[in-house]
Design an enzyme around this catalytic site. Structure first.
Site, PDB file in Angstrom:
ATOM      1  N   GLY A 171       0.822  -1.210   0.000  1.00 32.12           N
ATOM      2  CA  GLY A 171       0.000   0.000   0.000  1.00 32.12           C
ATOM      3  C   GLY A 171       0.853   1.256   0.000  1.00 32.12           C
ATOM      4  O   GLY A 171       0.609   2.199  -0.762  1.00 32.12           O
ATOM      5  N   ASP A 172       1.878   1.276   0.839  1.00 31.53           N
ATOM      6  CA  ASP A 172       2.793   2.417   0.876  1.00 31.53           C
ATOM      7  C   ASP A 172       3.518   2.577  -0.457  1.00 31.53           C
ATOM      8  O   ASP A 172       3.649   3.688  -0.981  1.00 31.53           O
ATOM      9  CB  ASP A 172       3.823   2.224   1.992  1.00 31.53           C
ATOM     10  CG  ASP A 172       3.221   2.354   3.375  1.00 31.53           C
ATOM     11  OD1 ASP A 172       2.729   3.439   3.711  1.00 31.53           O
ATOM     12  OD2 ASP A 172       3.240   1.370   4.114  1.00 31.53           O
ATOM     13  N   SER A 173       4.016   1.464  -0.989  1.00 33.73           N
ATOM     14  CA  SER A 173       4.795   1.532  -2.220  1.00 33.73           C
ATOM     15  C   SER A 173       3.941   1.976  -3.400  1.00 33.73           C
ATOM     16  O   SER A 173       4.412   2.739  -4.262  1.00 33.73           O
ATOM     17  CB  SER A 173       5.429   0.171  -2.512  1.00 33.73           C
ATOM     18  OG  SER A 173       6.304  -0.205  -1.473  1.00 33.73           O
TER      19      SER A 173
END
Length: 400
Positions: A171-173
């Site tokens: 999700g962050d990436s």
């Protein structure tokens, strides 16, 4: 210079100020730095970005990847003098990256309106859990929350167990990647108009973007995708199958490819079997087809199955571990993993910079900064004209 043949990257001449911490903001900075941008990371004095202490096992190596190609300056953004240092650096930048909770920049006197008044061409990448607007915008949001809200977690894992997660912070990436993509698009717009703008990348929306037809399927048919383990319902055969010495992935769901798989298995008649004759039929009989292929692969080693897959032009591959990657000739031929000379970690290897540009290659040009604020003198001196006495005074008051 670690890789890239000494050539400047595509973003050579672009200056980025990175104010984010942990993963989403810093990964966006990593991508821009890999492409040749000058990335100046602002860290809190003392311990710096918490990513310096993140990792698995005895050593903390995540920082070496996410902070490569960056310079480090320190500034206490919770005090006016630190905010003023940041404002002056941002005034000389092309891109600002931040992944604080919405409203934090505004609280520090660094709102987009304030920054654009001094630097109209500035591109501000803002990565957050829910975006800069909406009823949830002021909530704290990490990558896993975005994965859950965006629909990812609900369809990952086995159907008889709770939702699973990937072994990486996807999700962050994803949000960082969309932030980077937005910044590149905004640079093109600025080239035409001179105008900067805000790139608003929300974690849950970045995940939603890669969810294929999940929402249309529901809106038109009421169909809800569910967890299915290692395969996609209706896409057959495409799964990981057991061999004598491990697992092997085969993707032969296209009709012509399935015919070649039947030949490789020594059962060409399966291609015309009514249960498997086309994509729809194979989808209906997916479980039994997978079981049949697994019975075949169990009688062979991975090497034996792979040789047949190559001979019959069937998309397939091993399920790689890091050890496999380091031994594989394809990785080696393309320098997909590179040696990174490092004063602390002897034998350090990591993934190279991707994607590959033929004229302006991305590269790992410098290792991650080893000391918080190690570039204070160089950056604050050259860009802001601060002398050693001024820097010493700021350090004594814990501003830097």
């Amino acid at each position: 210079m670690i890789a890239g043949g000494g050539q400047a990257g595509a973003l050579d001449g672009i200056r980025v100020i990175e104010m984010g911490q942990l993963i989403a903001g810093p990964f966006c900075g990593q991508l821009l730095g890999d492409m040749g941008a000058e990335v100046i990371k602002i860290e809190p004095p003392g311990k710096g970005d918490p990513m310096r202490d993140w990792g698995r096992g005895e050593y903390r190596l995540w920082w070496e990847v996410v902070a490569r190609n960056k310079k480090s300056v320190s500034a206490n953004l919770r005090v006016p003098e630190g905010q003023e240092l940041a404002r002056k650096l941002i005034a000389k930048a092309d891109i600002l990256i931040e992944n604080f909770r919405p409203g934090t920049l505004e609280k520090w006197g660094l709102s987009p309106e304030t920054l654009h008044a001094e630097n109209p061409g500035l591109i501000i990448v803002r990565v957050s859990g829910y975006g800069q607007t909406g009823p949830y915008s002021d909530r704290a949001g990490f990558g896993g929350i975005g994965e859950a809200m965006g629909g990812w977690r609900n369809i990952v894992g086995d159907p008889d167990r709770p939702p699973s997660r990937m072994g990486v912070s996807i999700g962050d990436s994803l949000a960082a990647t969309y932030g980077c993509m937005g910044a590149l698009a905004a640079l093109h717009h600025r080239d035409k108009t001179g105008e900067g703008q805000v790139v608003d990348s929300a974690l849950y929306e970045a995940v939603l973007q890669v969810m294929e037809s999940l929402v249309p399927d529901y809106s038109i048919m009421g169909y809800v995708r569910e967890r299915s383990g290692s395969f996609l319902p209706g896409i057959a055969p495409s799964n990981v199958y057991p061999c004598k010495d491990g697992d092997y992935l085969i993707g032969a769901n296209q009709d012509s490819v399935f015919g070649r798989l039947c030949e490789a298995m020594g059962e060409p008649e399966l291609a015309s079997d009514p249960r498997y004759v086309d994509h729809i039929a194979r989808g209906r009989h997916q479980i039994e087809l997978d079981a049949r292929i697994a019975d075949w692969t169990r009688g062979h080693t991975i090497d034996e199955v792979e040789a047949l897959m190559i001979k019959h032009s069937i998309p397939a591959g091993r399920v790689y571990t890091p050890a496999d990657m380091l031994e594989d000739p394809q990785f080696a031929a393309r320098d997909a993993i590179v040696d990174v000379p490092h004063p602390k970690w002897n034998g350090l290897k990591m993934q190279n910079a991707f994607p590959r540009l033929s004229k302006t290659p991305s590269a790992i040009r410098s290792i991650a900064p080893q000391i918080v604020g190690q570039d204070n003198e160089a950056i604050y001196g050259s860009l802001l004209g601060l002398g050693s006495e001024q820097l010493a005074e700021l350090a004594a008051r814990n501003v830097i």
